[in-house]
Design a protein around this motif. Structure first.
Motif, PDB file in Angstrom:
ATOM      1  N   ARG A 272      -7.460  13.935 -21.307  1.00  0.00           N
ATOM      2  CA  ARG A 272      -7.664  13.541 -22.706  1.00  0.00           C
ATOM      3  C   ARG A 272      -8.965  12.764 -22.868  1.00  0.00           C
ATOM      4  O   ARG A 272      -9.717  12.982 -23.816  1.00  0.00           O
ATOM      5  CB  ARG A 272      -6.468  12.715 -23.178  1.00  0.00           C
ATOM      6  CG  ARG A 272      -6.603  12.249 -24.612  1.00  0.00           C
ATOM      7  CD  ARG A 272      -5.418  11.378 -24.989  1.00  0.00           C
ATOM      8  NE  ARG A 272      -5.612  10.788 -26.277  1.00  0.00           N
ATOM      9  CZ  ARG A 272      -4.806  10.965 -27.300  1.00  0.00           C
ATOM     10  NH1 ARG A 272      -3.726  11.695 -27.172  1.00  0.00           N
ATOM     11  NH2 ARG A 272      -5.063  10.393 -28.453  1.00  0.00           N
ATOM     12  N   LEU A 273      -9.228  11.860 -21.940  1.00  0.00           N
ATOM     13  CA  LEU A 273     -10.454  11.073 -21.987  1.00  0.00           C
ATOM     14  C   LEU A 273     -11.678  11.983 -21.873  1.00  0.00           C
ATOM     15  O   LEU A 273     -12.643  11.827 -22.633  1.00  0.00           O
ATOM     16  CB  LEU A 273     -10.468  10.020 -20.867  1.00  0.00           C
ATOM     17  CG  LEU A 273     -11.679   9.104 -20.822  1.00  0.00           C
ATOM     18  CD1 LEU A 273     -11.767   8.244 -22.074  1.00  0.00           C
ATOM     19  CD2 LEU A 273     -11.621   8.232 -19.574  1.00  0.00           C
ATOM     20  N   ASN A 274     -11.644  12.922 -20.957  1.00  0.00           N
ATOM     21  CA  ASN A 274     -12.769  13.853 -20.795  1.00  0.00           C
ATOM     22  C   ASN A 274     -12.983  14.704 -22.041  1.00  0.00           C
ATOM     23  O   ASN A 274     -14.115  14.931 -22.461  1.00  0.00           O
ATOM     24  CB  ASN A 274     -12.554  14.745 -19.572  1.00  0.00           C
ATOM     25  CG  ASN A 274     -12.701  13.985 -18.279  1.00  0.00           C
ATOM     26  OD1 ASN A 274     -13.360  12.946 -18.220  1.00  0.00           O
ATOM     27  ND2 ASN A 274     -12.078  14.486 -17.237  1.00  0.00           N
ATOM     28  N   LYS A 275     -11.892  15.165 -22.628  1.00  0.00           N
ATOM     29  CA  LYS A 275     -11.993  15.964 -23.846  1.00  0.00           C
ATOM     30  C   LYS A 275     -12.576  15.131 -24.994  1.00  0.00           C
ATOM     31  O   LYS A 275     -13.450  15.591 -25.731  1.00  0.00           O
ATOM     32  CB  LYS A 275     -10.620  16.511 -24.240  1.00  0.00           C
ATOM     33  CG  LYS A 275     -10.658  17.441 -25.416  1.00  0.00           C
ATOM     34  CD  LYS A 275      -9.299  18.043 -25.702  1.00  0.00           C
ATOM     35  CE  LYS A 275      -9.391  18.965 -26.900  1.00  0.00           C
ATOM     36  NZ  LYS A 275      -8.109  19.551 -27.259  1.00  0.00           N
ATOM     37  N   ARG A 276     -12.091  13.903 -25.115  1.00  0.00           N
ATOM     38  CA  ARG A 276     -12.594  13.008 -26.172  1.00  0.00           C
ATOM     39  C   ARG A 276     -14.083  12.723 -25.940  1.00  0.00           C
ATOM     40  O   ARG A 276     -14.865  12.680 -26.897  1.00  0.00           O
ATOM     41  CB  ARG A 276     -11.776  11.727 -26.183  1.00  0.00           C
ATOM     42  CG  ARG A 276     -12.080  10.795 -27.300  1.00  0.00           C
ATOM     43  CD  ARG A 276     -11.318  11.047 -28.560  1.00  0.00           C
ATOM     44  NE  ARG A 276      -9.946  10.629 -28.449  1.00  0.00           N
ATOM     45  CZ  ARG A 276      -9.026  10.831 -29.369  1.00  0.00           C
ATOM     46  NH1 ARG A 276      -9.361  11.434 -30.497  1.00  0.00           N
ATOM     47  NH2 ARG A 276      -7.795  10.454 -29.217  1.00  0.00           N
ATOM     48  N   HIS A 277     -14.478  12.522 -24.685  1.00  0.00           N
ATOM     49  CA  HIS A 277     -15.883  12.263 -24.367  1.00  0.00           C
ATOM     50  C   HIS A 277     -16.753  13.443 -24.774  1.00  0.00           C
ATOM     51  O   HIS A 277     -17.830  13.267 -25.359  1.00  0.00           O
ATOM     52  CB  HIS A 277     -16.057  11.965 -22.873  1.00  0.00           C
ATOM     53  CG  HIS A 277     -17.480  11.700 -22.509  1.00  0.00           C
ATOM     54  ND1 HIS A 277     -18.310  12.685 -22.010  1.00  0.00           N
ATOM     55  CD2 HIS A 277     -18.227  10.573 -22.615  1.00  0.00           C
ATOM     56  CE1 HIS A 277     -19.498  12.166 -21.815  1.00  0.00           C
ATOM     57  NE2 HIS A 277     -19.490  10.898 -22.167  1.00  0.00           N
ATOM     58  N   LYS A 278     -16.293  14.636 -24.483  1.00  0.00           N
ATOM     59  CA  LYS A 278     -17.045  15.841 -24.842  1.00  0.00           C
ATOM     60  C   LYS A 278     -17.207  15.949 -26.357  1.00  0.00           C
ATOM     61  O   LYS A 278     -18.298  16.243 -26.869  1.00  0.00           O
ATOM     62  CB  LYS A 278     -16.327  17.078 -24.296  1.00  0.00           C
ATOM     63  CG  LYS A 278     -17.079  18.359 -24.462  1.00  0.00           C
ATOM     64  CD  LYS A 278     -16.342  19.507 -23.788  1.00  0.00           C
ATOM     65  CE  LYS A 278     -17.133  20.785 -23.929  1.00  0.00           C
ATOM     66  NZ  LYS A 278     -16.499  21.898 -23.222  1.00  0.00           N
TER      67      LYS A 278
END
Length: 139
Positions: free
Chosen positions: A3-9
């Motif tokens: 989720r964090l990686n997706k939000r960062h992207k």
């Protein structure tokens, strides 16, 4: 972590479009100033929303900090209290929330101009914080 990686992207894409809008206005690369300004403000609004949500996810994922009340200001205070952002960055984050709220609930030409002037500083802060956090996050 996913989720964090997706939000960062998502945040990175939003920041890119916001910075492009800033460049267009700074370099007078538009046909209709009001349209370009309004587009900049709209991009600022959604980038601000994604930014604080990314920070919230970062707190949960990287520091196991769960907030009782989840709001932009509570997230920014937690970041300041854990020394993840500086006092100056915290002040800019709070200003960002104030401007975001103003643009969502009130609109007039004078306000639009004032917000437009402050967006570049806020965008640089968001980019700086986001880059710093990305360096500390595992892949």
């Amino acid at each position: 972590m996913e989720r964090l990686n997706k939000r960062h992207k998502t945040l990175t894409k939003a920041l890119t479009t916001l910075l492009k809008s800033i460049d267009r206005i700074t370099n007078n690369e538009y046909n209709d100033y009001e349209e370009a300004r309004d587009s900049l403000i709209q991009r600022f609004e959604y980038t601000s929303d994604i930014f604080w949500k990314y920070l919230h996810d970062y707190l949960k994922t990287m520091h196991n900090i769960k907030l009782d009340i989840v709001s932009p200001k509570s997230v920014y205070k937690a970041f300041r209290d854990t020394n993840i952002i500086t006092e100056e960055e915290f002040t800019l984050c709070i200003r960002q929330v104030e401007l975001r709220n103003l643009t969502s609930h009130t609109y007039d030409e004078e306000l639009a101009e004032e917000v437009c002037k402050q967006i570049p500083t806020l965008a640089r802060m968001m980019k700086t914080v986001t880059s710093r956090l990305a360096k500390n996050a595992p892949d």
